[in-house]
Design a protein around this motif. Structure first.
Motif, PDB file in Angstrom:
ATOM      1  N   GLN A   1     -26.798  10.719   8.637  1.00  0.00           N
ATOM      2  CA  GLN A   1     -26.147  12.008   8.916  1.00  0.00           C
ATOM      3  C   GLN A   1     -24.693  11.845   9.354  1.00  0.00           C
ATOM      4  OE1 GLN A   1     -27.739  14.879   8.137  1.00  0.00           O
ATOM      5  NE2 GLN A   1     -29.291  13.432   7.387  1.00  0.00           N
ATOM      6  N   ALA A   2     -24.166  10.645   9.236  1.00  0.00           N
ATOM      7  CA  ALA A   2     -22.825  10.366   9.756  1.00  0.00           C
ATOM      8  C   ALA A   2     -21.722  10.865   8.831  1.00  0.00           C
ATOM      9  CB  ALA A   2     -22.656   8.871   9.991  1.00  0.00           C
ATOM     10  N   HIS A   3     -20.670  11.405   9.444  1.00  0.00           N
ATOM     11  CA  HIS A   3     -19.427  11.722   8.757  1.00  0.00           C
ATOM     12  C   HIS A   3     -18.473  10.555   9.022  1.00  0.00           C
ATOM     13  CE1 HIS A   3     -20.691  15.803   7.782  1.00  0.00           C
ATOM     14  NE2 HIS A   3     -21.171  15.885   9.019  1.00  0.00           N
ATOM     15  N   VAL A   4     -18.036   9.884   7.953  1.00  0.00           N
ATOM     16  CA  VAL A   4     -17.325   8.613   8.064  1.00  0.00           C
ATOM     17  C   VAL A   4     -15.896   8.736   7.533  1.00  0.00           C
ATOM     18  CG1 VAL A   4     -17.298   6.201   7.289  1.00  0.00           C
ATOM     19  CG2 VAL A   4     -19.478   7.310   7.851  1.00  0.00           C
TER      20      VAL A   4
ATOM     21  N   VAL B   1     -24.545   7.440   3.935  1.00  0.00           N
ATOM     22  CA  VAL B   1     -24.148   8.391   4.978  1.00  0.00           C
ATOM     23  C   VAL B   1     -23.987   9.800   4.406  1.00  0.00           C
ATOM     24  CG1 VAL B   1     -23.000   6.542   6.252  1.00  0.00           C
ATOM     25  CG2 VAL B   1     -21.658   7.990   4.692  1.00  0.00           C
ATOM     26  N   LYS B   2     -23.718  10.750   5.301  1.00  0.00           N
ATOM     27  CA  LYS B   2     -23.590  12.154   4.911  1.00  0.00           C
ATOM     28  C   LYS B   2     -22.328  12.398   4.084  1.00  0.00           C
ATOM     29  CE  LYS B   2     -24.895  16.567   5.516  1.00  0.00           C
ATOM     30  NZ  LYS B   2     -26.222  17.087   5.131  1.00  0.00           N
ATOM     31  N   SER B   3     -21.184  11.906   4.584  1.00  0.00           N
ATOM     32  CA  SER B   3     -19.920  12.125   3.885  1.00  0.00           C
ATOM     33  C   SER B   3     -18.925  11.025   4.235  1.00  0.00           C
ATOM     34  CB  SER B   3     -19.323  13.490   4.248  1.00  0.00           C
ATOM     35  OG  SER B   3     -18.898  13.503   5.602  1.00  0.00           O
ATOM     36  N   VAL B   4     -17.983  10.796   3.320  1.00  0.00           N
ATOM     37  CA  VAL B   4     -16.917   9.818   3.534  1.00  0.00           C
ATOM     38  C   VAL B   4     -15.580  10.445   3.163  1.00  0.00           C
ATOM     39  CG1 VAL B   4     -15.949   7.579   2.860  1.00  0.00           C
ATOM     40  CG2 VAL B   4     -18.440   7.859   3.033  1.00  0.00           C
ATOM     41  N   VAL B   5     -14.610  10.317   4.067  1.00  0.00           N
ATOM     42  CA  VAL B   5     -13.229  10.652   3.736  1.00  0.00           C
ATOM     43  C   VAL B   5     -12.503   9.346   3.467  1.00  0.00           C
ATOM     44  CG1 VAL B   5     -11.049  11.655   4.521  1.00  0.00           C
ATOM     45  CG2 VAL B   5     -13.218  12.769   5.111  1.00  0.00           C
ATOM     46  N   ALA B   6     -12.077   9.147   2.224  1.00  0.00           N
ATOM     47  CA  ALA B   6     -11.317   7.951   1.842  1.00  0.00           C
ATOM     48  C   ALA B   6      -9.841   8.260   2.090  1.00  0.00           C
ATOM     49  CB  ALA B   6     -11.572   7.618   0.382  1.00  0.00           C
TER      50      ALA B   6
ATOM     51  N   LEU C   1     -20.960   9.758  -6.706  1.00  0.00           N
ATOM     52  CA  LEU C   1     -20.844   9.816  -5.245  1.00  0.00           C
ATOM     53  C   LEU C   1     -20.057  11.073  -4.872  1.00  0.00           C
ATOM     54  CD1 LEU C   1     -20.052   6.033  -4.636  1.00  0.00           C
ATOM     55  CD2 LEU C   1     -22.238   7.201  -4.260  1.00  0.00           C
ATOM     56  N   ASN C   2     -20.750  12.183  -4.869  1.00  0.00           N
ATOM     57  CA  ASN C   2     -20.096  13.470  -4.661  1.00  0.00           C
ATOM     58  C   ASN C   2     -19.779  13.763  -3.191  1.00  0.00           C
ATOM     59  OD1 ASN C   2     -20.286  14.081  -7.474  1.00  0.00           O
ATOM     60  ND2 ASN C   2     -22.444  14.612  -7.168  1.00  0.00           N
ATOM     61  N   ASN C   3     -20.165  12.858  -2.313  1.00  0.00           N
ATOM     62  CA  ASN C   3     -19.902  13.050  -0.883  1.00  0.00           C
ATOM     63  C   ASN C   3     -18.631  12.340  -0.426  1.00  0.00           C
ATOM     64  OD1 ASN C   3     -21.073  10.537  -1.281  1.00  0.00           O
ATOM     65  ND2 ASN C   3     -22.215  10.560   0.649  1.00  0.00           N
ATOM     66  N   ILE C   4     -17.815  11.853  -1.380  1.00  0.00           N
ATOM     67  CA  ILE C   4     -16.532  11.233  -1.050  1.00  0.00           C
ATOM     68  C   ILE C   4     -15.403  12.212  -1.342  1.00  0.00           C
ATOM     69  CG2 ILE C   4     -14.877   9.409  -1.640  1.00  0.00           C
ATOM     70  CD1 ILE C   4     -17.149   7.561  -2.258  1.00  0.00           C
ATOM     71  N   THR C   5     -14.551  12.440  -0.343  1.00  0.00           N
ATOM     72  CA  THR C   5     -13.313  13.184  -0.548  1.00  0.00           C
ATOM     73  C   THR C   5     -12.149  12.258  -0.195  1.00  0.00           C
ATOM     74  OG1 THR C   5     -13.395  14.069   1.708  1.00  0.00           O
ATOM     75  CG2 THR C   5     -14.347  15.429  -0.041  1.00  0.00           C
ATOM     76  N   THR C   6     -10.962  12.577  -0.694  1.00  0.00           N
ATOM     77  CA  THR C   6      -9.794  11.737  -0.430  1.00  0.00           C
ATOM     78  C   THR C   6      -8.757  12.507   0.376  1.00  0.00           C
ATOM     79  OG1 THR C   6      -8.724  12.367  -2.509  1.00  0.00           O
ATOM     80  CG2 THR C   6     -10.134  10.397  -2.537  1.00  0.00           C
ATOM     81  N   CYS C   7      -7.945  11.742   1.113  1.00  0.00           N
ATOM     82  CA  CYS C   7      -6.895  12.332   1.941  1.00  0.00           C
ATOM     83  C   CYS C   7      -5.776  11.309   2.092  1.00  0.00           C
ATOM     84  CB  CYS C   7      -7.442  12.725   3.309  1.00  0.00           C
ATOM     85  SG  CYS C   7      -6.241  13.542   4.392  1.00  0.00           S
ATOM     86  N   LYS C   8      -4.530  11.768   1.982  1.00  0.00           N
ATOM     87  CA  LYS C   8      -3.375  10.874   2.046  1.00  0.00           C
ATOM     88  C   LYS C   8      -2.702  10.929   3.418  1.00  0.00           C
ATOM     89  CE  LYS C   8       1.177  10.024   0.022  1.00  0.00           C
ATOM     90  NZ  LYS C   8       2.164  10.419  -0.996  1.00  0.00           N
ATOM     91  N   GLY C   9      -2.272   9.762   3.918  1.00  0.00           N
ATOM     92  CA  GLY C   9      -1.522   9.727   5.166  1.00  0.00           C
ATOM     93  C   GLY C   9      -1.431   8.320   5.718  1.00  0.00           C
ATOM     94  N   THR C  10      -0.787   8.197   6.866  1.00  0.00           N
ATOM     95  CA  THR C  10      -0.634   6.903   7.533  1.00  0.00           C
ATOM     96  C   THR C  10      -1.710   6.729   8.601  1.00  0.00           C
ATOM     97  OG1 THR C  10       0.837   7.730   9.274  1.00  0.00           O
ATOM     98  CG2 THR C  10       1.864   7.062   7.186  1.00  0.00           C
TER      99      THR C  10
ATOM    100  N   ASN D   1     -12.470  14.432  17.575  1.00  0.00           N
ATOM    101  CA  ASN D   1     -13.944  14.328  17.460  1.00  0.00           C
ATOM    102  C   ASN D   1     -14.466  14.723  16.072  1.00  0.00           C
ATOM    103  OD1 ASN D   1     -13.701  13.885  20.278  1.00  0.00           O
ATOM    104  ND2 ASN D   1     -13.987  16.061  20.691  1.00  0.00           N
ATOM    105  N   SER D   2     -13.685  14.407  15.028  1.00  0.00           N
ATOM    106  CA  SER D   2     -14.052  14.824  13.671  1.00  0.00           C
ATOM    107  C   SER D   2     -15.086  13.921  13.001  1.00  0.00           C
ATOM    108  CB  SER D   2     -12.806  14.859  12.775  1.00  0.00           C
ATOM    109  OG  SER D   2     -11.878  15.813  13.201  1.00  0.00           O
ATOM    110  N   PHE D   3     -15.193  12.660  13.444  1.00  0.00           N
ATOM    111  CA  PHE D   3     -16.018  11.688  12.720  1.00  0.00           C
ATOM    112  C   PHE D   3     -17.013  10.989  13.637  1.00  0.00           C
ATOM    113  CE2 PHE D   3     -12.057  12.062  10.347  1.00  0.00           C
ATOM    114  CZ  PHE D   3     -12.534  12.281   9.060  1.00  0.00           C
ATOM    115  N   ASP D   4     -18.160  10.653  13.039  1.00  0.00           N
ATOM    116  CA  ASP D   4     -19.160   9.856  13.746  1.00  0.00           C
ATOM    117  C   ASP D   4     -18.823   8.372  13.679  1.00  0.00           C
ATOM    118  OD1 ASP D   4     -21.114  12.083  14.229  1.00  0.00           O
ATOM    119  OD2 ASP D   4     -21.067  12.126  12.037  1.00  0.00           O
ATOM    120  N   MET D   5     -18.076   7.993  12.623  1.00  0.00           N
ATOM    121  CA  MET D   5     -17.771   6.585  12.425  1.00  0.00           C
ATOM    122  C   MET D   5     -16.450   6.426  11.670  1.00  0.00           C
ATOM    123  SD  MET D   5     -20.225   3.644  10.732  1.00  0.00           S
ATOM    124  CE  MET D   5     -21.416   3.861  12.063  1.00  0.00           C
TER     125      MET D   5
END
Length: 253
Positions: A43-46, A64-69, A89-98, A107-111
């Motif tokens: 159930q972890a948001h990673v 896991v529940k979801s992954v932000v790459a 793997l439809n539970n992967i989303t992407t995000c750009k940044g440093t 407190n957005s992520f479990d891991m």
């Protein structure tokens, strides 16, 4: 004059597919351990911090529940998104940044996980404070990276060949340095595992498109090494050598 983040972007944005197909990055004992550690986290948001071509994200997403790459490179993120879709793997989303400025609420992520990325970060302690901020109060982390053996004689070899091969490299930190940085960020180390990572020289430099002049500089430098350094890194006649890798488990204090 370009900033360090711009240098990292330029260095890696052109190599995304090379990292996707790299056997060093696509497999390894560390990825198997990562999956074992995620077995009870359905159930972890990673957050995968500095995801590169997405190998840690792909392994985590199966469990896991979801992954932000998350990465600085557009091309890396495009490779991750495309291959996540191809793998179902439809539970992967992407995000750009440093790493030092995460665009996520407290407190957005479990891991938070990271693999072979932190040695490029401009300010690791600042990034770790951001990790602390975005983790849940009982949140955990798993970081994997090449580490310095610690002794100055061995350390200077590692840092020298790393920066000659990749000018965006900052530092492979020692286990003691990692422990101190994590502790300073309010992150408690709960487990450490060590690995040895063989690096085949030609693919190692070709993956980064290291200029021939710098490739030759590495080879010339290797010819000057003492027996102690050659032995520790198992430096071969063709320039191939073996690095130390550690996996750090930690939790938010």
């Amino acid at each position: 004059m370009k900033t360090h983040h711009q240098a990292v972007y330029q260095q890696f944005d052109e190599q995304a597919n090379s990292y996707l197909t790299s056997q060093v990055h696509a497999q390894g004992e560390d990825l198997q351990i990562l999956q074992q550690l995620l077995q009870a986290s359905q159930q972890a948001h990673v957050l995968d911090l500095g995801c590169g071509a997405g190998h840690a994200s792909f392994h985590a997403a199966q469990l896991v529940k979801s992954v932000v790459a998350y990465d600085l490179s557009d091309s890396m993120l495009n490779v991750v998104a495309k291959n996540a879709q191809e793998r179902g793997l439809n539970n992967i989303t992407t995000c750009k940044g440093t790493a030092e400025s995460l665009p996520f609420e407290d407190n957005s992520f479990d891991m938070v996980i990271s693999r072979y990325s932190a040695h490029h970060w401009h300010d690791v302690e600042k990034a770790l404070r951001e990790v602390h901020r975005v983790l849940q109060p009982v949140g955990k982390g798993i970081f994997i990276d090449v580490v310095s053996p610690g002794h100055p004689l061995l350390d200077i070899y590692l840092q020298t060949v790393e920066v000659l091969r990749d000018t965006s490299h900052i530092r492979d930190y020692s286990a003691g340095e990692w422990s101190g940085m994590l502790n300073n960020a309010g992150l408690f180390v709960s487990g450490v595992k060590s690995f040895r990572l063989p690096l085949e020289f030609t693919s190692w430099v070709e993956r980064m498109r290291t200029p021939e002049l710098l490739v030759n500089a590495i080879r010339q430098y290797q010819k000057t090494l003492s027996h102690e350094v050659k032995s520790h890194f198992a430096v071969q006649e063709d320039g191939s050598f073996t690095s130390d890798v550690m996996l750090f488990e930690f939790q938010r204090q």
